[in-house]
Enzyme design. Structure first.
Site, PDB file in Angstrom:
ATOM      1  N   GLY A  12     -11.500  -4.033 -23.507  1.00 39.89           N
ATOM      2  CA  GLY A  12     -10.966  -4.512 -22.233  1.00 39.89           C
ATOM      3  C   GLY A  12     -11.953  -5.450 -21.550  1.00 39.89           C
ATOM      4  O   GLY A  12     -13.166  -5.237 -21.592  1.00 39.89           O
ATOM      5  N   ALA A  16     -14.309  -3.948 -14.981  1.00 43.85           N
ATOM      6  CA  ALA A  16     -15.201  -2.921 -15.518  1.00 43.85           C
ATOM      7  C   ALA A  16     -15.760  -3.350 -16.867  1.00 43.85           C
ATOM      8  O   ALA A  16     -16.949  -3.193 -17.145  1.00 43.85           O
ATOM      9  CB  ALA A  16     -14.454  -1.589 -15.643  1.00 43.85           C
ATOM     10  N   PHE A 116     -10.115  -1.828   6.541  1.00 44.37           N
ATOM     11  CA  PHE A 116      -9.215  -1.456   5.459  1.00 44.37           C
ATOM     12  C   PHE A 116      -8.811  -0.005   5.624  1.00 44.37           C
ATOM     13  O   PHE A 116      -9.494   0.757   6.301  1.00 44.37           O
ATOM     14  CB  PHE A 116      -9.925  -1.665   4.109  1.00 44.37           C
ATOM     15  CG  PHE A 116      -9.147  -2.546   3.180  1.00 44.37           C
ATOM     16  CD1 PHE A 116      -9.185  -3.919   3.320  1.00 44.37           C
ATOM     17  CD2 PHE A 116      -8.343  -2.001   2.181  1.00 44.37           C
ATOM     18  CE1 PHE A 116      -8.463  -4.742   2.480  1.00 44.37           C
ATOM     19  CE2 PHE A 116      -7.621  -2.816   1.334  1.00 44.37           C
ATOM     20  CZ  PHE A 116      -7.677  -4.186   1.481  1.00 44.37           C
ATOM     21  N   GLN A 240      -1.039   6.261  -7.372  1.00 43.31           N
ATOM     22  CA  GLN A 240      -0.961   5.701  -6.021  1.00 43.31           C
ATOM     23  C   GLN A 240       0.197   4.725  -5.870  1.00 43.31           C
ATOM     24  O   GLN A 240       0.367   3.837  -6.704  1.00 43.31           O
ATOM     25  CB  GLN A 240      -2.254   4.971  -5.688  1.00 43.31           C
ATOM     26  CG  GLN A 240      -2.213   4.284  -4.330  1.00 43.31           C
ATOM     27  CD  GLN A 240      -3.590   3.896  -3.865  1.00 43.31           C
ATOM     28  OE1 GLN A 240      -4.090   2.833  -4.188  1.00 43.31           O
ATOM     29  NE2 GLN A 240      -4.225   4.786  -3.120  1.00 43.31           N
ATOM     30  N   HIS A 242       1.282   1.902  -3.498  1.00 43.67           N
ATOM     31  CA  HIS A 242       0.756   1.037  -2.436  1.00 43.67           C
ATOM     32  C   HIS A 242       1.881   0.776  -1.441  1.00 43.67           C
ATOM     33  O   HIS A 242       2.995   0.445  -1.842  1.00 43.67           O
ATOM     34  CB  HIS A 242       0.257  -0.268  -3.048  1.00 43.67           C
ATOM     35  CG  HIS A 242      -0.540  -1.109  -2.102  1.00 43.67           C
ATOM     36  ND1 HIS A 242       0.032  -1.743  -1.013  1.00 43.67           N
ATOM     37  CD2 HIS A 242      -1.858  -1.411  -2.069  1.00 43.67           C
ATOM     38  CE1 HIS A 242      -0.918  -2.397  -0.360  1.00 43.67           C
ATOM     39  NE2 HIS A 242      -2.069  -2.222  -0.972  1.00 43.67           N
ATOM     40  N   LEU A 252       2.144  -7.130  -5.031  1.00 41.11           N
ATOM     41  CA  LEU A 252       1.236  -6.595  -4.026  1.00 41.11           C
ATOM     42  C   LEU A 252       1.051  -7.542  -2.842  1.00 41.11           C
ATOM     43  O   LEU A 252       0.845  -8.745  -3.010  1.00 41.11           O
ATOM     44  CB  LEU A 252      -0.128  -6.357  -4.691  1.00 41.11           C
ATOM     45  CG  LEU A 252      -1.240  -5.799  -3.819  1.00 41.11           C
ATOM     46  CD1 LEU A 252      -0.916  -4.379  -3.395  1.00 41.11           C
ATOM     47  CD2 LEU A 252      -2.557  -5.829  -4.584  1.00 41.11           C
ATOM     48  N   GLU A 255      -3.423  -4.658   1.705  1.00 41.37           N
ATOM     49  CA  GLU A 255      -3.678  -3.872   2.897  1.00 41.37           C
ATOM     50  C   GLU A 255      -4.525  -4.667   3.893  1.00 41.37           C
ATOM     51  O   GLU A 255      -4.518  -4.397   5.096  1.00 41.37           O
ATOM     52  CB  GLU A 255      -4.453  -2.633   2.449  1.00 41.37           C
ATOM     53  CG  GLU A 255      -4.553  -1.522   3.409  1.00 41.37           C
ATOM     54  CD  GLU A 255      -5.059  -0.287   2.676  1.00 41.37           C
ATOM     55  OE1 GLU A 255      -4.273   0.319   1.920  1.00 41.37           O
ATOM     56  OE2 GLU A 255      -6.232   0.051   2.846  1.00 41.37           O
ATOM     57  N   ARG A 286      -3.303   5.259   1.938  1.00 40.73           N
ATOM     58  CA  ARG A 286      -2.083   4.703   1.347  1.00 40.73           C
ATOM     59  C   ARG A 286      -1.008   5.746   1.094  1.00 40.73           C
ATOM     60  O   ARG A 286       0.185   5.473   1.247  1.00 40.73           O
ATOM     61  CB  ARG A 286      -2.433   3.988   0.040  1.00 40.73           C
ATOM     62  CG  ARG A 286      -3.201   2.721   0.300  1.00 40.73           C
ATOM     63  CD  ARG A 286      -3.617   2.037  -0.978  1.00 40.73           C
ATOM     64  NE  ARG A 286      -4.278   0.778  -0.653  1.00 40.73           N
ATOM     65  CZ  ARG A 286      -4.905   0.016  -1.534  1.00 40.73           C
ATOM     66  NH1 ARG A 286      -4.961   0.378  -2.803  1.00 40.73           N
ATOM     67  NH2 ARG A 286      -5.469  -1.106  -1.169  1.00 40.73           N
ATOM     68  N   HIS A 353       1.038   1.487  -8.062  1.00 44.38           N
ATOM     69  CA  HIS A 353      -0.122   0.612  -7.976  1.00 44.38           C
ATOM     70  C   HIS A 353      -1.310   1.038  -8.816  1.00 44.38           C
ATOM     71  O   HIS A 353      -1.933   0.209  -9.478  1.00 44.38           O
ATOM     72  CB  HIS A 353      -0.525   0.539  -6.502  1.00 44.38           C
ATOM     73  CG  HIS A 353      -1.604  -0.445  -6.199  1.00 44.38           C
ATOM     74  ND1 HIS A 353      -1.505  -1.771  -6.552  1.00 44.38           N
ATOM     75  CD2 HIS A 353      -2.802  -0.307  -5.577  1.00 44.38           C
ATOM     76  CE1 HIS A 353      -2.607  -2.410  -6.154  1.00 44.38           C
ATOM     77  NE2 HIS A 353      -3.405  -1.542  -5.574  1.00 44.38           N
ATOM     78  N   ARG A 394      -6.769   7.131  -3.954  1.00 42.77           N
ATOM     79  CA  ARG A 394      -7.876   6.188  -3.834  1.00 42.77           C
ATOM     80  C   ARG A 394      -7.785   5.407  -2.530  1.00 42.77           C
ATOM     81  O   ARG A 394      -6.698   5.009  -2.116  1.00 42.77           O
ATOM     82  CB  ARG A 394      -7.841   5.206  -5.013  1.00 42.77           C
ATOM     83  CG  ARG A 394      -8.852   4.092  -4.898  1.00 42.77           C
ATOM     84  CD  ARG A 394      -8.881   3.209  -6.117  1.00 42.77           C
ATOM     85  NE  ARG A 394      -7.689   2.402  -6.314  1.00 42.77           N
ATOM     86  CZ  ARG A 394      -7.369   1.316  -5.591  1.00 42.77           C
ATOM     87  NH1 ARG A 394      -8.130   0.939  -4.579  1.00 42.77           N
ATOM     88  NH2 ARG A 394      -6.280   0.633  -5.862  1.00 42.77           N
ATOM     89  N   SER A 399     -11.495   0.460  -5.575  1.00 42.59           N
ATOM     90  CA  SER A 399     -11.335   0.237  -7.021  1.00 42.59           C
ATOM     91  C   SER A 399     -12.185  -0.941  -7.477  1.00 42.59           C
ATOM     92  O   SER A 399     -12.822  -0.875  -8.530  1.00 42.59           O
ATOM     93  CB  SER A 399      -9.873   0.009  -7.389  1.00 42.59           C
ATOM     94  OG  SER A 399      -9.376  -1.130  -6.735  1.00 42.59           O
TER      95      SER A 399
END
Lengths: 584, 252
Positions: A12, A16, A116, A240, A242, A252, A255, A286, A353, A394, A399
């Site tokens: 990936g 990350a 946030f 989650q 959103h 999306l 927020e 959320r 989300h 979360r 994230s």
């Protein structure tokens, strides 16, 4: 079949994976296998920001951030991990700035910060400005900056390589990672990568829902590969939703729009969040906001002829502020809805989300084979993993933080492991599983179609295991998923070729989604309480006596070859904070 | 009760928003044939949907061999640049209603890069040109303890070119690039611009020398195709002009 040998293999190339790659490449011979070109990864779709208590614009500190993370996760967070996340956040942001990330700036030239959801001063007193951001393109800037630095460091990428199997070799009765098996999209060739260390950073599983902010490619490939090989998945029932996805499309809308002053309104124009979260209002966590939206809709206060959405109102904000701080999401409203956010409210609904659960790891990113045993040589970071810093829900901006903090940690830890250990032997005929899977699909003459099964899966997930769940709805989903998994055995594809066969890959991705949907539904059925993103109408309260513990789901294979999900549980790590009632 | 969902199929069928549209797609699969051919597909689609939704309808319901790249489906990942009615666009940012669905909608791979299969091209030369302009921050001396300072004005100076998603819509719309694949192309220059005009960066001169090459910025003929093609609204031609000017004045 080709065999490659690397010290470290990263699966990936989102945030990350690339953060890990920058560290691992400096320290070991590293390959990054990615099913998309790195800059296509879904980190780029993240908008609002990355939390860190820099205190550039007002008083803040990492302990407040730790508390907010633990509370936001409804006390299912492992508190030692949350403390690391909040402490290392500050360096993680500064690292990115030094790599070139173009953050928005204060008049003094420091990194600007904004409000946030769920982030507060002094343990919930009032919203705090903690999110470091670049307009509403923070994820895009992080992805670009990390890719730029991968170019600088000479990171070796294998683009459009799909990792389809995790190789495990037992040494003295302990499961070790031996490498991975990948399918090359361009040629259809199968590649075995023998590696001392493997890091999964392959992202989430959102495509088992219909209305989702997730990309088409987020099909849980890493989770599924590990799960199939007998490794557990943690807390998969926690997903989650959103609050602000574009109505029906799920795209999306950050927020950060509410952080900049945006307000949610029902059909009467009422700012309904004041009823549900008197202090934090529209900036409650959320899970709370998404439930409030659906409560409004169910009680008949939704907007539109079918009363099936609410409004995100930005019309009171100056157009200059929208242009400067929210340029992308206002453009989404114009492009996809034909709405001018300067003058008209935007129809929104909650959108699937983020997976809080995933491959269990410790704080070094090492993957766990059970509650305590590490799988030597195997690491995971980002949405694919469950450290657990997000617990049952979360917080926004945590994230982009998670991928940087734990991407870096796992990159360093994996390279160190590779330096200190030798290759373990590959299993006999290492590509057999993938070869069989690919050949079976290519040659299948079955009557089921991928698109039909996927659509039915998404329908049942949206209808039965979304924001509100009951025993009855989850059971309906479990039964439907079992039916779909059975029908999947009879699935056929049209493209029989080797070159860029995306028809084949979509079929394999569907198989992964079906396996993970089953884990999610079975885990949700057993959790007879409401906590964070998992809300049971038949058990509306949190039950710390019986359920303040992580779910660990294992694949069990019966003597007849049939498989099922076996559940176990793992204690939550509690350090500073005892569970309290959660109010916003 | 379950979460309310948006299934209103029967209500919708009363006043169906669907129209019939022809997608005329340039097909190519060297496993099957050495030549490319146009193929027509008729689909029922809501004109408010995206061209990408139409491609998915074809792939999922009519012909699984149709091959294209896509991921995020809302104009952020840059996977699905293609030539739609002769113009480079992202399939996920182009609504059916905005491209005259009365006539067949032509869809083909972007030009100037080798077609691998249907709408999929070889992106390697594109990314190589990007890598060649040193697309990363270069600084000298010790790193500061905290962040480097940058005024909001200095940050604004290169804001436009930070928006690039590397979709190749600009580069593959450029007539110079079509005729000479050695030309760096607009996207690489945009990404050089993003660093040349970043007040924190100290390698502007090196990047300018790279672009002073015979295959560099001077090949640009200012046709503005790139600016028209950019799905992110970047003023690409202007950025190229600014790099040219910086080469002459050595001020940036």
């Amino acid at each position: 079949m080709k065999i490659h040998k690397y010290d470290t293999v990263i699966v990936g190339a989102g945030g990350a994976g690339m953060r890990a790659a920058i560290e691992a490449t400096k320290r070991s011979r590293t390959a990054v296998l990615t099913k998309l070109y790195p800059t296509r990864s879904h980190t780029g779709a993240a908008q609002g920001g990355m939390a860190a208590a820099l205190a550039n614009v007002e008083e803040d500190n990492w302990e407040w951030h730790t508390f907010d993370t633990v509370k936001g996760g409804d006390y299912l967070v492992d508190q030692d991990a949350a403390e690391i996340l909040a402490k290392e956040a500050i360096d993680a942001v500064l690292d990115l700035e030094k790599m070139g990330l173009p953050f928005n700036r204060t008049p003094d030239g420091t990194i600007d910060q904004r409000r946030f959801g769920g982030h507060s001063r002094n343990h919930g007193e009032a919203p705090v400005r903690r999110s470091c951001y670049a307009a509403d393109r923070t994820g895009h800037m992080i992805l670009q900056t990390l890719y730029q630095n991968c170019v600088k460091e000479g990171v070796e990428f294998f683009n459009e390589f799909y990792v389809l199997d995790q190789l495990i070799t037992e040494v003295d009765g302990v499961k070790h990672s031996a490498g991975v098996v990948a399918y090359e999209l361009a040629t259809g060739e199968i590649h075995v990568f023998q590696a001392k260390a493997v890091i999964y950073a392959s992202g989430g599983t959102g495509k088992f829902f219909k209305v989702t902010s997730n990309a088409h490619t987020l099909t849980g490939d890493g989770q599924a590969a590990c799960y199939r090989r007998g490794l557990p998945l943690e807390d998969m029932e926690f997903f989650q939703f959103h609050p602000t996805g574009i109505w029906r499309m799920g795209i999306l809308l950050t927020e950060g729009a509410r952080g900049e002053g945006g307000i949610l309104r029902n059909k009467d124009g009422e700012r309904f969040m004041e009823k549900y979260a008197p202090v934090m209002k529209d900036l409650a966590s959320r899970d709370v906001v998404s439930r409030s939206i659906y409560t409004e809709i169910r009680e008949g206060r939704g907007c539109g002829p079918e009363g099936d959405h609410v409004y995100l109102d930005l019309t009171h904000l100056p157009p200059e502020q929208l242009d400067a701080k929210l340029p992308d999401i206002t453009e989404f409203a114009r492009t996809y809805l034909g709405i001018e956010p300067y003058t008209d409210p935007i129809p929104i609904q909650p959108t699937a989300h983020y997976a809080m659960g995933g491959i269990p790891t410790n704080v070094e990113g090492e993957v766990l084979a059970d509650n305590t045993t590490v799988v030597p040589g195997l690491y995971a970071a980002g949405e694919v993993a469950c450290v657990s810093v997000h617990g049952a829900n979360r917080l926004g901006t945590n994230s982009l933080l998670d991928i940087n903090v734990f991407g870096k940690r796992s990159g360093i830890a994996a390279a160190r492991y590779a330096a200190e250990n030798d290759f373990v032997e590959l299993p006999e005929d290492p590509a057999a599983f993938v070869q069989e899977q690919v050949e079976r699909l290519r040659n299948s003459t079955g009557s089921e179609r991928v698109a039909d099964l996927r659509a039915e899966l998404q329908e049942t997930m949206d209808a039965n295991v979304m924001v509100f769940r009951t025993e009855q709805t989850i059971k309906t989903a479990v039964e439907k998923i079992a039916e779909l998994r059975e029908r999947y055995k009879n699935v056929a594809i049209q493209d029989k070729g080797k070159r860029f066969n995306t028809d084949l890959l979509e079929a394999i991705e569907l198989g992964n989604l079906l396996d993970l949907a089953e884990v999610m539904a079975v885990s949700a059925l057993a959790r007879k309480e409401s906590r964070g993103g998992h809300y049971r109408e038949d058990y509306p309260n949190r039950d710390d006596v019986n359920f303040m513990r992580h779910t660990m789901a294992y694949r069990e294979v019966g003597a007849d070859g049939s498989d099922s999900v076996r559940l176990d549980y793992k204690p939550v790590v509690t350090t500073r904070y005892q569970p309290m009632e959660r109010k916003y | 009760m379950a979460t309310p969902t948006l299934e209103k199929v029967e209500a919708e069928s009363a006043a169906s928003p669907y129209i019939t549209v022809t997608f005329r797609i340039r097909r190519f699969n060297p496993e099957v044939s050495d030549t490319a051919e146009w193929q027509d597909f008729q689909i029922e689609i809501d004109p408010k949907e995206r061209v990408l939704d139409g491609l998915h309808k074809i792939k999922w319901d009519l012909d699984g061999t149709l091959t294209f790249r896509r991921s995020c489906a809302h104009g952020i990942c840059g996977s699905d640049a293609m030539r739609i009615n002769g113009k480079n666009r992202l399939a996920c940012k182009t609504l059916i209603k905005d491209i005259n669905p009365e006539k067949p909608i032509t869809i083909e791979a972007i030009k100037g890069l080798t077609v691998m299969k249907d709408l999929v091209v070889d992106m390697e030369p594109f990314f190589q040109a990007y890598r060649d302009v040193m697309p990363f921050l270069v600084t000298k001396g010790n790193e500061p303890t905290r962040e480097r300072r940058q005024s909001p004005e200095d940050r604004e100076r290169f804001d436009d070119t930070t928006k690039c998603i590397l979709c190749a819509a600009c580069t593959s719309s450029c007539p110079v690039f079509w005729n000479d694949g050695q030309y760096f192309g607009p996207a690489a220059i945009v990404n050089a611009h993003r660093f040349i005009f970043d007040s924190r960066d100290e390698a502007g001169e090196q990047r300018l020398e790279i672009l002073n090459d015979k295959d560099g910025v001077w090949r640009c003929r200012t046709t503005f195709n790139c600016t028209d093609a950019c799905p992110r609204g970047i003023e690409v031609t202007k950025a190229i002009q600014e790099v040219k000017r910086a080469l002459i004045t050595r001020r940036f």
